[in-house]
Structure formats: structure tokens, C-alpha cells
Write an enzyme that holds these catalytic residues in place. Sequence first.
Site, PDB file in Angstrom:
ATOM      1  CB  CYS A 185      26.395 -16.564 108.312  1.00  0.00           C
ATOM      2  SG  CYS A 185      26.166 -18.293 108.657  1.00  0.00           S
TER       3      CYS A 185
ATOM      4  CD  GLU B  71       3.365 -10.773 112.296  1.00  0.00           C
ATOM      5  OE1 GLU B  71       3.495 -11.744 111.531  1.00  0.00           O
ATOM      6  OE2 GLU B  71       4.338 -10.151 112.774  1.00  0.00           O
TER       7      GLU B  71
ATOM      8  CG  HIS C  13     -15.104 -26.005 110.000  1.00  0.00           C
ATOM      9  ND1 HIS C  13     -16.267 -26.685 109.722  1.00  0.00           N
ATOM     10  CD2 HIS C  13     -15.358 -24.706 109.681  1.00  0.00           C
ATOM     11  CE1 HIS C  13     -17.171 -25.858 109.221  1.00  0.00           C
ATOM     12  NE2 HIS C  13     -16.637 -24.646 109.196  1.00  0.00           N
TER      13      HIS C  13
ATOM     14  NE  ARG D   6      23.867 -11.301 107.663  1.00  0.00           N
ATOM     15  CZ  ARG D   6      23.137 -11.069 106.589  1.00  0.00           C
ATOM     16  NH1 ARG D   6      22.370 -10.014 106.543  1.00  0.00           N
ATOM     17  NH2 ARG D   6      23.180 -11.875 105.554  1.00  0.00           N
TER      18      ARG D   6
ATOM     19  CE  LYS E   7      14.881  -7.751 111.513  1.00  0.00           C
ATOM     20  NZ  LYS E   7      13.552  -8.264 111.860  1.00  0.00           N
TER      21      LYS E   7
ATOM     22  CE  LYS F 277       6.737 -11.061 115.302  1.00  0.00           C
ATOM     23  NZ  LYS F 277       6.576 -10.988 113.912  1.00  0.00           N
TER      24      LYS F 277
ATOM     25  CG  ASN G 157      25.971 -14.971 104.668  1.00  0.00           C
ATOM     26  OD1 ASN G 157      25.557 -13.871 104.327  1.00  0.00           O
ATOM     27  ND2 ASN G 157      25.151 -15.951 104.933  1.00  0.00           N
ATOM     28  N   GLY G 158      26.553 -18.410 103.463  1.00  0.00           N
ATOM     29  CA  GLY G 158      25.914 -19.034 102.307  1.00  0.00           C
ATOM     30  C   GLY G 158      26.031 -20.544 102.393  1.00  0.00           C
TER      31      GLY G 158
ATOM     32  CD1 TRP H 109      20.480 -19.092 112.564  1.00  0.00           C
ATOM     33  CD2 TRP H 109      20.535 -20.315 110.705  1.00  0.00           C
ATOM     34  NE1 TRP H 109      19.285 -19.769 112.467  1.00  0.00           N
ATOM     35  CE2 TRP H 109      19.290 -20.520 111.338  1.00  0.00           C
ATOM     36  CE3 TRP H 109      20.792 -20.993 109.504  1.00  0.00           C
ATOM     37  CZ2 TRP H 109      18.309 -21.365 110.811  1.00  0.00           C
ATOM     38  CZ3 TRP H 109      19.815 -21.838 108.994  1.00  0.00           C
ATOM     39  CH2 TRP H 109      18.593 -22.013 109.651  1.00  0.00           C
TER      40      TRP H 109
ATOM     41  CD  GLU I 288       8.939 -14.570 114.618  1.00  0.00           C
ATOM     42  OE1 GLU I 288       9.680 -14.553 113.639  1.00  0.00           O
ATOM     43  OE2 GLU I 288       8.246 -13.591 114.961  1.00  0.00           O
TER      44      GLU I 288
HETATM   45  C1  G6P Z   1      12.847 -14.674 109.143  1.00  0.00           C
HETATM   46  C2  G6P Z   1      12.574 -13.760 110.316  1.00  0.00           C
HETATM   47  C3  G6P Z   1      11.147 -13.255 110.254  1.00  0.00           C
HETATM   48  C4  G6P Z   1      10.871 -12.589 108.911  1.00  0.00           C
HETATM   49  C5  G6P Z   1      11.191 -13.532 107.747  1.00  0.00           C
HETATM   50  C6  G6P Z   1      11.140 -12.804 106.401  1.00  0.00           C
HETATM   51  O1  G6P Z   1      12.142 -15.849 109.295  1.00  0.00           O
HETATM   52  O2  G6P Z   1      12.811 -14.427 111.542  1.00  0.00           O
HETATM   53  O3  G6P Z   1      10.934 -12.302 111.292  1.00  0.00           O
HETATM   54  O4  G6P Z   1       9.539 -12.199 108.840  1.00  0.00           O
HETATM   55  O5  G6P Z   1      12.515 -14.033 107.890  1.00  0.00           O
HETATM   56  O6  G6P Z   1      12.135 -11.824 106.371  1.00  0.00           O
HETATM   57  P1  G6P Z   1      12.187 -10.668 105.316  1.00  0.00           P
HETATM   58  O7  G6P Z   1      13.491  -9.972 105.562  1.00  0.00           O
HETATM   59  O8  G6P Z   1      12.136 -11.300 103.960  1.00  0.00           O
HETATM   60  O9  G6P Z   1      11.021  -9.780 105.546  1.00  0.00           O
END
Ligand code: G6P
Length: 629
Positions: A2, A501, A524, A27, A624, A505, A100-101, A74, A508
Amino acid sequence: MCGIVGYVGRSQAAPILLDGLRRLEYRGYDSAGVAIINGDQVETRKCAGRIASLAKLISQKPATGSYGISHTRWATHGKVTDENAHPHFDATGKIALVHNGVIENYQTLKEQLIQDGDTNFQSDTDTEVLAHLIGNIYQKLNPPSPKGSDVAGGKDSKARLVNATRAALKQVIGTYGIAVVHADIPDFIVGARRGSPLVLGVGKDENFLASDVSAIVAHTRDVVYLNDFDLVSLDRENFEISSIEGTSGEHPVSKVEFTAEDIKKGDYPHYMLKEICEQPDTVRDAMRGRLTYEECTAKLGGLDMNPAELRDIARIVLIGCGTALHAARVGEYLIEQLANIPVDVDFASEYRHRNTPPTEHTLVFAISQSGETADTLGGLRESKRKGYRTLGICNNVASTIARESDGGVYMHAGPEIGVAATKSFTSQLIILNLIGLLLGRMRQLSTAQGKRMIDALEALPNQIEAALKLSDQIKSIAKKYVEATGMLFFGRQFNYPIALEGALKLKEITYLFAEGHPSAELKHGIIALVRPDLPSIFIAPDDAVFSKNVNNIEQVKARKGPIIAVTSGNGAKQLKNLAADIVEVPTTIDCLSPVLTVIPLQLLAYHLAVALGRDVDKPRNLAKSVTVE
Ligand code: G6P
């Protein structure tokens, strides 16, 4: 999670608020809304959907006025509907609030309000309960005298709204960054924060509130980063900050490091691609001024530790979420190898609730691009409570994690807007390598080894440039596998976290099934998944474990699984008859190879997402900055 923006000034509020919301869309983007005060009327426009839908609504039915508040959501409590979009109102409809919260005790507060005769709730949200609570208290506080100098909207009314907000927040359990306006109190906004970020923008004849400076940097670079429990009131000319408890404190005005230009997409079709391509510069910036050739080590003044303290470190804990956790996993391998210090890595969300046995001389690093991730912050606070020295590795200057830790290292990667983290990841890797180098040079690393590492670090920006040139090759690989229903990622040692990672990616932004595993784990269980239509991506640079990776590649090949290999040095020659596609990155020392091997995986996820028509910068259901648990 948010985003909120508030504006009070002499310009029309709607375009400023909308532009600010667009900058905060990373956000959350479930729904959006504004409340703009026109005379004594609140003009509200809100709807489910993205900011573009809100902008359309406002263009069809303009909202006029020079102060107001806005929100991009969000969803946490309540479905994504027009009704649940912010702003929310008190029972009189005069007080509007964006939030926001999470108000954890909203059910209890709601029951109390209902018992008090307040039943007019329009939404399922926790936020509306807070708006009602503020309104309920506002009604009960002494109204201003209609005959005296304090007519409604005067000084007394402002104090009344501030006091009602303060009293309501004292009853709240949970987190908030809020902005509140009252239709009868012209040119006046009240804001407060606890656990969710809030920044005050100081302009000329205008002031702003926002969850993040990027929302307001086009208007002012003078900002005050609010602390938890700060309550701020602002009009066009002035602002006043006190604590929720009513005490005052120091609130210096700071200059924002970046400009509005830095948060533009430029000629790139997506922020994600722009940020991938920025990595030669961001990696350079992460090490700028931090390497010394005389002593062949790294200088990290932000750690605020003297040589004896650095030498005494007996254990390191690295915590983070998502991509930051994957950087931590690389950090585990490299700090152990370079500095011979035991390292533990954990998901911040797990670590904060675990009962880990206490250890002496332990450093806890919280890694977070945003510096606001609720779980990482929770882990940091828990570590502090236990008396550990806590350090932040953050990108956002003055973020909560950066401020609450005892010291740290900034990434200096510039604003990262794409929801899928890219450039912040490689900056985190560089910083972890610098920490490994510094601590290694306090222990077993010789001058020659230190110099070799510095040389390798300094070569990286150009090598990343070279890796970025693989983009066309990777685009054609993405096209070839556009029908694939998923992908498997494998790597060993430093590149096992890169397998994680790469898979993250892909998940996501393409929504395809993807898993990352240590290569040797293949046999395994995962090998049961191998089949001709499921590509396996092996991250197998020409390093100490290359031949071990080759064994696992053979095992996939024997079962007719298509193989994409990311390799370096002599790797390509050896993999010629095994891999369907070979992607060659430049050669570096083993502990730095993840900085290069991750680039093709970022590009693969990107090109595949584009080919599948996905919303690359705003993937579904994600945000994000995750400021809820
Ligand atoms: C969210 C984002 C990710 C990010 C994670 C941690 O899940 O979608 O891309 O890696 O938060 O975010 P930060 O700001 O703590 O690195």
C-alpha cells in the site's frame, strides 16, 4: 505494501496525487482512491483496479481542490472491491483516512464502536474502523465555540483533529502509516506512522506526505523521514511533528539523493529491463570508495566497528526475505570461505520466531532493498532485544531497518521500481563480498589474495556489460521454450542460491512453475520430474565444482530433459554435446561468479514474461515492499 500520498498547497491536488500514486504503484495495485476537499465537500473517487482506472474515473468526473489524500492498495483485510478501496470515512462522512498497515485489534475496536451506536460501516476493512474511531473521539472532544475566534476550521478544530487522531492511535494494536483530512478544516492534513514508512515533503507554499520519497521527489527534495510513533500535522506553510504520546523530538530536514529523472523509465519498455541494464553502474556504486589497494581490503565505515571488534566476531547471522535471502545464502558460502567465520542464514520470518541458542560476539545482518520488509524488521528487532549487534544492508536511505540497526552498509543502487528485484540483488552480493574481504583480511587472507579479489571486483562492471550482450541469445531461448509449463534450476556452492534466485525470478514474473535445487539433490527426488518438455537450467561456471555439475547434467540428459547451461571459461567446450543451449558469461573468481551468472537468469525471466504477455513490472498478487507479516 500500500502507498499513500497527501498534498496541501496552491495547485490542484488531483494530478499531484495521481502522479505520486503512480510512483508508489510498486507497493500494491489492487485498487486506488483519492479524497480531495472542495469547499466543505469531500470529493471521493475510488475503484478496484490500477491507478490507470482511477485516473480514468477522475478524468470522467474531475475532483477539484488544493488539498487531499490518496492511496494505492495491496489488500490484506477485505476483498478487492470499490467499497474496500481507500479512502475510508468516519460515521459523519467528514473525516477521510488512508492507511498502509494492519490494525490487528480492529474487530475489538469495531465492537466497541457498535456498542457506542456507531453501526454505519461501508466496508470490510480494518482501516474504516480506525476512521470511525477517530471520528467518534472527534465528536466527543469539545467542539470549538461558534462565536469565538475558533470557528470550525480554525486553530481549535485543527487541535481537535490532531488530538482525536492521537487518542485513537493509542488504542490501536498493529501497524500504520496514515493520512487524515476533515472536510471542515481547510488546508490541513494529519499523518502518523508506526511500522509503515511515512515521509514529509517540505515545499514552498506546499507540503506533502508519502510512503516513499519517490512519490514527491518531482516536487521537492527536502524531506523529513518520520519515526515510528511520530504524528505530524501540516498545512501549506508549516508542519508540526510530535509523538503519539505528545512529546516532541528532533526532526532534521534531509536532501533526497536522487532526482525525478532517476525514477523515469527512459527508453526502456519496462523498469525491470532498465534495472537489469543498470547493473554495471550499480555494482560500481556498491564498491565505490570502499576498496583500498594499500591494505588490499575493504573499508566499511558504516559498520562502525574497530579492528579488534571485527577480529573478535565469532558468528554471523544473515536474514532477509525473497531475493535478499538468496543474497544471504551466497553470503553464507563466501564469508565462511573468505573469513572462516561460521555463518547462519535464515528466512527473516522464521528466524524472528525461533529460539536460537545465544552465542557470543555474534553479528546479525538484516538484508533488505526497501529496508521496510516487516519480517526482516521483526528479525532485526528480535536480535536487538537479545542484545546482538545488528547491521543493515539496505538500499533505501533512512528506511526503518537502516535507522533501527546499529550500523550498516548502503547499496547505493538508486530507486528500484520493478517489483522483481534485480539490481539490488547484485549490489547485495557485492556488499557481502566486501564484508567477506574485510573480515578475511583480519584473519587468514593474505595481501596477495586480497589484491586478487579487488582486481576481480573491479573487473566486474565491464564483465556485466559483456553478460548483458547475451540478451538476444536469451530472448531466442525464451521463445524456444515459450510453451514450457515450468523450469528446473540447478547449481552448486556459490551458484546454488543463484538457482533459487533464477527460479524465483521466473515464478514472480512469468507465473510458471519453477524450482531451484542444489545440483546433487537431483537424484534424491527431483529427477522424477525430468521429461522432454521440462527444461533444466544448470548454473555451471568453470569453477571448483564444475565437473560435479557435469555429472548431474549427464543424469538429466540421459532422461531426455532439455538442458540450458550457464557457464564460463572452458565450460562451453565440455558441455557442447550435453546442453541444448549454452550461455557463456565471463570468467571471474568463484565467490564473485554469482554476480555474473544471475544476469542471464534475470534476462531469461524477463524475455519469457514479455513473450507470455505478462505485466513484468507489476506481477499479479505481488508487491515490492511487504510491510505486513
Ligand atoms: C517482496 C518482493 C521481492 C523482495 C522481497 C524482499 O517479496 O516482491 O522482490 O525480494 O520482498 O524485499 P526487501 O525490500 O526486504 O529486499
